[in-house]
Design a protein around this motif. Structure first.
Motif, short mmCIF file in Angstrom:
data_model
loop_
_atom_site.label_atom_id
_atom_site.label_comp_id
_atom_site.label_asym_id
_atom_site.label_seq_id
_atom_site.Cartn_x
_atom_site.Cartn_y
_atom_site.Cartn_z
N GLU A 269 0.82 -1.21 0.00
CA GLU A 269 0.00 0.00 0.00
C GLU A 269 0.85 1.26 0.00
O GLU A 269 0.40 2.32 -0.47
CB GLU A 269 -0.94 0.01 1.22
N ASP A 270 2.09 1.16 0.49
CA ASP A 270 2.95 2.34 0.50
C ASP A 270 3.63 2.59 -0.84
O ASP A 270 4.47 3.48 -0.98
CB ASP A 270 4.01 2.22 1.60
N GLY A 271 3.29 1.78 -1.88
CA GLY A 271 3.82 2.01 -3.21
C GLY A 271 5.09 1.25 -3.52
O GLY A 271 5.65 1.39 -4.61
N THR A 272 5.59 0.46 -2.58
CA THR A 272 6.78 -0.34 -2.84
C THR A 272 6.37 -1.73 -3.34
O THR A 272 5.24 -2.18 -3.15
CB THR A 272 7.65 -0.48 -1.58
N ILE A 273 7.33 -2.41 -3.96
CA ILE A 273 7.05 -3.73 -4.53
C ILE A 273 7.19 -4.81 -3.48
O ILE A 273 8.22 -4.89 -2.79
CB ILE A 273 7.99 -4.02 -5.72
N ASN A 274 6.16 -5.63 -3.36
CA ASN A 274 6.21 -6.77 -2.44
C ASN A 274 6.71 -8.03 -3.15
O ASN A 274 7.59 -8.72 -2.66
CB ASN A 274 4.82 -7.03 -1.84
N ARG A 275 6.15 -8.30 -4.33
CA ARG A 275 6.53 -9.47 -5.12
C ARG A 275 6.50 -9.12 -6.61
O ARG A 275 5.68 -8.31 -7.05
CB ARG A 275 5.58 -10.65 -4.88
N VAL A 276 7.37 -9.77 -7.37
CA VAL A 276 7.25 -9.82 -8.82
C VAL A 276 6.94 -11.26 -9.19
O VAL A 276 7.67 -12.18 -8.81
CB VAL A 276 8.54 -9.36 -9.53
N ILE A 277 5.85 -11.46 -9.90
CA ILE A 277 5.43 -12.79 -10.34
C ILE A 277 5.83 -12.95 -11.80
O ILE A 277 5.50 -12.12 -12.64
CB ILE A 277 3.91 -12.97 -10.20
N GLY A 278 6.57 -13.99 -12.09
CA GLY A 278 6.96 -14.28 -13.47
C GLY A 278 6.36 -15.59 -13.93
O GLY A 278 6.46 -16.60 -13.24
N THR A 279 5.72 -15.57 -15.10
CA THR A 279 5.23 -16.80 -15.72
C THR A 279 5.95 -16.96 -17.05
O THR A 279 6.10 -16.00 -17.80
CB THR A 279 3.71 -16.78 -15.95
#
Length: 410
Positions: A169-179
């Motif tokens: 919610e603070d605008g930072t990245i939690n995860r990047v999901i790659g398929t």
């Protein structure tokens, strides 16, 4: 009746999706400005809330994103929940955190990369894929915040990549999901198909020298003078050597091997490597084949792999043969030195292609042939691009021209 059944089906699907979302052990808000709706869920809430997109939500979440609404809410519970589901998927699915560390890896990704799934969790993505960080698009998404949609990739692997970001919610990245849609097997199948198509050429080239050898061996059985020795030394041995060389060159195309990059001369490649093989094919199929090299390009080298580049031209050669018209087929390859690039032109006098087909010939799986995989030109383009080059095509009723351009290595 049909409308009623369709309504019932949609209700069931909606109920199923709500139940799935409700089971996710995480709090989140998903907003979609285009639909003017938001899905909000607290960790223990069942079912989730689907709300109109209010001004406050628009201000807090201006983009179509998935926001984790609790900074202290660990996402690993959700990943554990999803892991069993993703293990049923036949493509690669990998989650990384904001440091590039793998937090979820499905079984198919681990299997294709030859690692233990449980051991790779907690390690950096580069340890799974085994390529440099600057080539990993998942890490590029992590660095730039830009997601990739159906991006075609050809490094040590070949396939279609998608990346998505889970935001805090603070605008930072939690995860990047790659398929990753892993297409190495199909790429190898295309390569093997090429090898099969030239099998007739191998048989033709071997048959002639062996016939010569057999004829002179019959002479040797009846003679033992100096003339026999000269025939053995000047004709039989060179023919046997030529047969062995042809076998080695052709079979190297089909043999899977680690791709190694090196500097090699463009003109030397065209004359001594590509030319030798295509001349044999041309003789077999009565094709008027020519190679012209620019003397100003004799010292020009490019960085790549000759076997890979050979595959590019074999694809073009095969396409020309399949597109030949009523006139005898003519194929011409020439090199030209431009200001900062070296250009290789592949031209034929075949039937040509209409614009609607020409615009899609480099698309994966696009083929006008019933037996084609639609990957030949797509793979060829990626090989050329990996050498920092470009490949373009033009076509009309007089034939088709492919132009490959590579930067000059000083």
């Amino acid at each position: 009746m049909e409308n009623k059944n369709e309504l019932e089906r949609l209700k069931k699907e909606n109920q199923l999706l709500k139940e799935l979302v409700a089971k996710l052990p995480v709090s989140f808000t998903y907003v979609n400005p285009e639909l003017e709706l938001a899905v909000c869920k607290e960790k223990e809430q069942h079912p989730p809330s689907i709300l109109p997109l209010t001004d406050s939500l628009k201000t807090a979440h201006p983009n179509q994103r998935l926001y984790l609404t609790s900074a202290n809410d660990s996402f690993h519970h959700t990943e554990a929940f999803l892991s069993d589901i993703f293990d049923l998927v036949a493509h690669h699915i990998v989650f990384i955190d904001d440091q590039g560390i793998i937090t979820l890896c499905n079984l198919q990704a681990a299997k294709d990369h030859g690692v233990n799934r449980d051991e790779i969790i907690g390690k950096h993505l580069r340890e799974l894929v085994k390529i440099p960080d600057e080539q990993l698009l998942n890490l590029e998404t992590l660095r730039t915040g830009i997601e990739f949609f159906d991006r075609e990739v050809l490094d040590k692997n070949y396939g279609i990549l998608n990346t998505r970001i889970l935001w805090r919610e603070d605008g930072t990245i939690n995860r990047v999901i790659g398929t990753f849609y892993f297409l190495n097997a199909i790429k190898e199948a295309e390569k093997q198909a090429i090898a099969g198509r030239i099998a007739a050429g191998i048989a033709h080239e071997i048959r002639n020298p062996l016939t010569t050898v057999r004829g002179f061996l019959q002479v040797l059985t009846n003679t033992s003078d100096d003339e026999t020795s000269n025939l053995f030394r000047n004709i039989l041995i060179p023919e046997i050597d030529r047969a062995n060389k042809i076998i080695t060159d052709f079979l190297s195309i089909a043999k899977p091997a680690e791709i190694r990059s090196e500097l090699f001369g463009v003109n030397s490649f065209l004359i001594n490597y590509l030319g030798r093989i295509l001349e044999s094919e041309s003789l077999l199929y009565s094709i008027d084949f020519q190679i012209e090299t620019d003397p100003n390009a004799d010292e020009i080298q490019i960085h790549g792999n000759q076997d890979e580049l050979l595959q590019v031209f074999l694809n073009l050669f095969q396409n020309s043969f399949q597109a030949k018209g009523s006139s005898p087929l003519k194929i011409k390859i020439e090199s030209k030195r431009l200001e900062n690039t070296i250009q290789i032109i592949f031209a034929d006098n075949g039937k040509g292609m209409i614009p609607s087909i020409l615009n899609h010939i480099f698309d994966p799986f696009f083929s006008t042939k019933d037996e084609g995989t639609g990957l030949g030109l797509s793979v060829s383009r990626k090989i050329v691009e990996n050498y920092k080059g470009t490949i373009t095509a033009s076509s009309d009723e007089k034939g088709t021209v492919f132009k490959l351009e590579f930067p000059i290595r000083e």
